[in-house]
Scaffold this motif. Structure first.
Motif, PDB file in Angstrom:
ATOM      1  N   VAL A 144      25.891 -20.716  19.116  1.00  0.00           N
ATOM      2  CA  VAL A 144      25.880 -21.548  17.910  1.00  0.00           C
ATOM      3  C   VAL A 144      24.494 -22.163  17.689  1.00  0.00           C
ATOM      4  N   GLU A 145      23.918 -22.722  18.743  1.00  0.00           N
ATOM      5  CA  GLU A 145      22.607 -23.358  18.624  1.00  0.00           C
ATOM      6  C   GLU A 145      21.513 -22.333  18.308  1.00  0.00           C
ATOM      7  N   LEU A 146      21.589 -21.164  18.929  1.00  0.00           N
ATOM      8  CA  LEU A 146      20.587 -20.126  18.683  1.00  0.00           C
ATOM      9  C   LEU A 146      20.674 -19.606  17.255  1.00  0.00           C
ATOM     10  N   TYR A 147      21.889 -19.383  16.754  1.00  0.00           N
ATOM     11  CA  TYR A 147      22.037 -18.897  15.383  1.00  0.00           C
ATOM     12  C   TYR A 147      21.562 -19.950  14.381  1.00  0.00           C
ATOM     13  N   GLN A 148      21.824 -21.217  14.646  1.00  0.00           N
ATOM     14  CA  GLN A 148      21.356 -22.279  13.759  1.00  0.00           C
ATOM     15  C   GLN A 148      19.826 -22.316  13.717  1.00  0.00           C
ATOM     16  N   ALA A 149      19.188 -22.138  14.871  1.00  0.00           N
ATOM     17  CA  ALA A 149      17.718 -22.099  14.921  1.00  0.00           C
ATOM     18  C   ALA A 149      17.193 -20.912  14.124  1.00  0.00           C
ATOM     19  N   TYR A 150      17.865 -19.781  14.224  1.00  0.00           N
ATOM     20  CA  TYR A 150      17.489 -18.588  13.455  1.00  0.00           C
ATOM     21  C   TYR A 150      17.620 -18.848  11.953  1.00  0.00           C
ATOM     22  N   ARG A 151      18.734 -19.456  11.538  1.00  0.00           N
ATOM     23  CA  ARG A 151      18.930 -19.756  10.107  1.00  0.00           C
ATOM     24  C   ARG A 151      17.858 -20.724   9.600  1.00  0.00           C
ATOM     25  N   ASN A 152      17.542 -21.733  10.407  1.00  0.00           N
ATOM     26  CA  ASN A 152      16.486 -22.680  10.024  1.00  0.00           C
ATOM     27  C   ASN A 152      15.147 -21.972   9.872  1.00  0.00           C
ATOM     28  N   TRP A 153      14.839 -21.063  10.795  1.00  0.00           N
ATOM     29  CA  TRP A 153      13.592 -20.306  10.718  1.00  0.00           C
ATOM     30  C   TRP A 153      13.559 -19.472   9.433  1.00  0.00           C
ATOM     31  N   CYS A 154      14.669 -18.805   9.125  1.00  0.00           N
ATOM     32  CA  CYS A 154      14.736 -18.001   7.894  1.00  0.00           C
ATOM     33  C   CYS A 154      14.513 -18.876   6.663  1.00  0.00           C
ATOM     34  N   ASP A 155      15.173 -20.010   6.592  1.00  0.00           N
ATOM     35  CA  ASP A 155      15.016 -20.930   5.461  1.00  0.00           C
ATOM     36  C   ASP A 155      13.580 -21.413   5.335  1.00  0.00           C
ATOM     37  N   ASP A 156      12.968 -21.793   6.460  1.00  0.00           N
ATOM     38  CA  ASP A 156      11.595 -22.297   6.451  1.00  0.00           C
ATOM     39  C   ASP A 156      10.583 -21.237   6.040  1.00  0.00           C
ATOM     40  N   GLY A 171      11.368 -18.401   4.102  1.00  0.00           N
ATOM     41  CA  GLY A 171      11.766 -17.665   2.906  1.00  0.00           C
ATOM     42  C   GLY A 171      12.320 -16.277   3.198  1.00  0.00           C
ATOM     43  N   GLU A 172      12.938 -16.114   4.362  1.00  0.00           N
ATOM     44  CA  GLU A 172      13.504 -14.821   4.750  1.00  0.00           C
ATOM     45  C   GLU A 172      15.010 -14.826   4.548  1.00  0.00           C
ATOM     46  N   ASP A 173      15.578 -13.652   4.276  1.00  0.00           N
ATOM     47  CA  ASP A 173      17.024 -13.505   4.202  1.00  0.00           C
ATOM     48  C   ASP A 173      17.586 -13.474   5.614  1.00  0.00           C
ATOM     49  N   CYS A 174      18.686 -14.164   5.832  1.00  0.00           N
ATOM     50  CA  CYS A 174      19.316 -14.217   7.154  1.00  0.00           C
ATOM     51  C   CYS A 174      20.337 -13.102   7.307  1.00  0.00           C
ATOM     52  N   ARG A 203      25.958 -13.901  11.111  1.00  0.00           N
ATOM     53  CA  ARG A 203      26.065 -14.325  12.513  1.00  0.00           C
ATOM     54  C   ARG A 203      26.479 -13.148  13.388  1.00  0.00           C
ATOM     55  N   LYS A 204      27.449 -12.379  12.912  1.00  0.00           N
ATOM     56  CA  LYS A 204      27.947 -11.232  13.659  1.00  0.00           C
ATOM     57  C   LYS A 204      26.833 -10.202  13.901  1.00  0.00           C
ATOM     58  N   ARG A 205      26.087  -9.887  12.875  1.00  0.00           N
ATOM     59  CA  ARG A 205      25.008  -8.891  12.992  1.00  0.00           C
ATOM     60  C   ARG A 205      23.886  -9.403  13.900  1.00  0.00           C
ATOM     61  N   PHE A 206      23.545 -10.687  13.775  1.00  0.00           N
ATOM     62  CA  PHE A 206      22.497 -11.284  14.599  1.00  0.00           C
ATOM     63  C   PHE A 206      22.878 -11.243  16.077  1.00  0.00           C
ATOM     64  N   MET A 207      24.107 -11.628  16.382  1.00  0.00           N
ATOM     65  CA  MET A 207      24.566 -11.638  17.770  1.00  0.00           C
ATOM     66  C   MET A 207      24.654 -10.220  18.331  1.00  0.00           C
ATOM     67  N   LYS A 208      25.100  -9.290  17.519  1.00  0.00           N
ATOM     68  CA  LYS A 208      25.181  -7.896  17.958  1.00  0.00           C
ATOM     69  C   LYS A 208      23.788  -7.378  18.317  1.00  0.00           C
ATOM     70  N   PHE A 209      22.807  -7.685  17.476  1.00  0.00           N
ATOM     71  CA  PHE A 209      21.440  -7.261  17.760  1.00  0.00           C
ATOM     72  C   PHE A 209      20.957  -7.827  19.092  1.00  0.00           C
ATOM     73  N   LEU A 210      21.174  -9.116  19.317  1.00  0.00           N
ATOM     74  CA  LEU A 210      20.710  -9.737  20.565  1.00  0.00           C
ATOM     75  C   LEU A 210      21.430  -9.165  21.787  1.00  0.00           C
ATOM     76  N   LYS A 211      22.721  -8.927  21.658  1.00  0.00           N
ATOM     77  CA  LYS A 211      23.471  -8.366  22.783  1.00  0.00           C
ATOM     78  C   LYS A 211      22.967  -6.968  23.133  1.00  0.00           C
ATOM     79  N   GLU A 212      22.649  -6.180  22.108  1.00  0.00           N
ATOM     80  CA  GLU A 212      22.226  -4.800  22.324  1.00  0.00           C
ATOM     81  C   GLU A 212      20.770  -4.670  22.740  1.00  0.00           C
TER      82      GLU A 212
END
Length: 71
Positions: free
Chosen positions: A13-25, A27-30, A33-42
């Motif tokens: 939860v904390e890692l995904y929130q940090a990722y979303r904040n980075w995207c917002d800061d 100007g990137e599309d996020c 959560r499912k796709r982000f976690m899958k990428f990190l796991k793989e």
């Protein structure tokens, strides 16, 4: 900002929130959560990051990653 290190850990939860904040800061599309976690796991091994179902989060154990923390 993230910090890599073998003793670091962060909840999903904390890692995904940090990722979303980075995207917002930046100007990137996020990714979802499912796709982000899958990428990190793989592919987290390339960065020294490992998925775990037992990250200590105060009073409970939660899902997250070992090898990274949010600064």
């Amino acid at each position: 900002m993230l910090e890599l290190g073998s003793y670091n850990q962060v909840s999903s939860v904390e890692l995904y929130q940090a990722y979303r904040n980075w995207c917002d800061d930046n100007g990137e599309d996020c990714q979802s959560r499912k796709r982000f976690m899958k990428f990190l796991k793989e592919s987290g091994g390339r960065y020294g990051i490992q998925y775990s179902r037992s990250i200590n989060s105060g009073n409970a154990y939660v899902r997250g990653f070992i090898g990274v923390k949010v600064k």
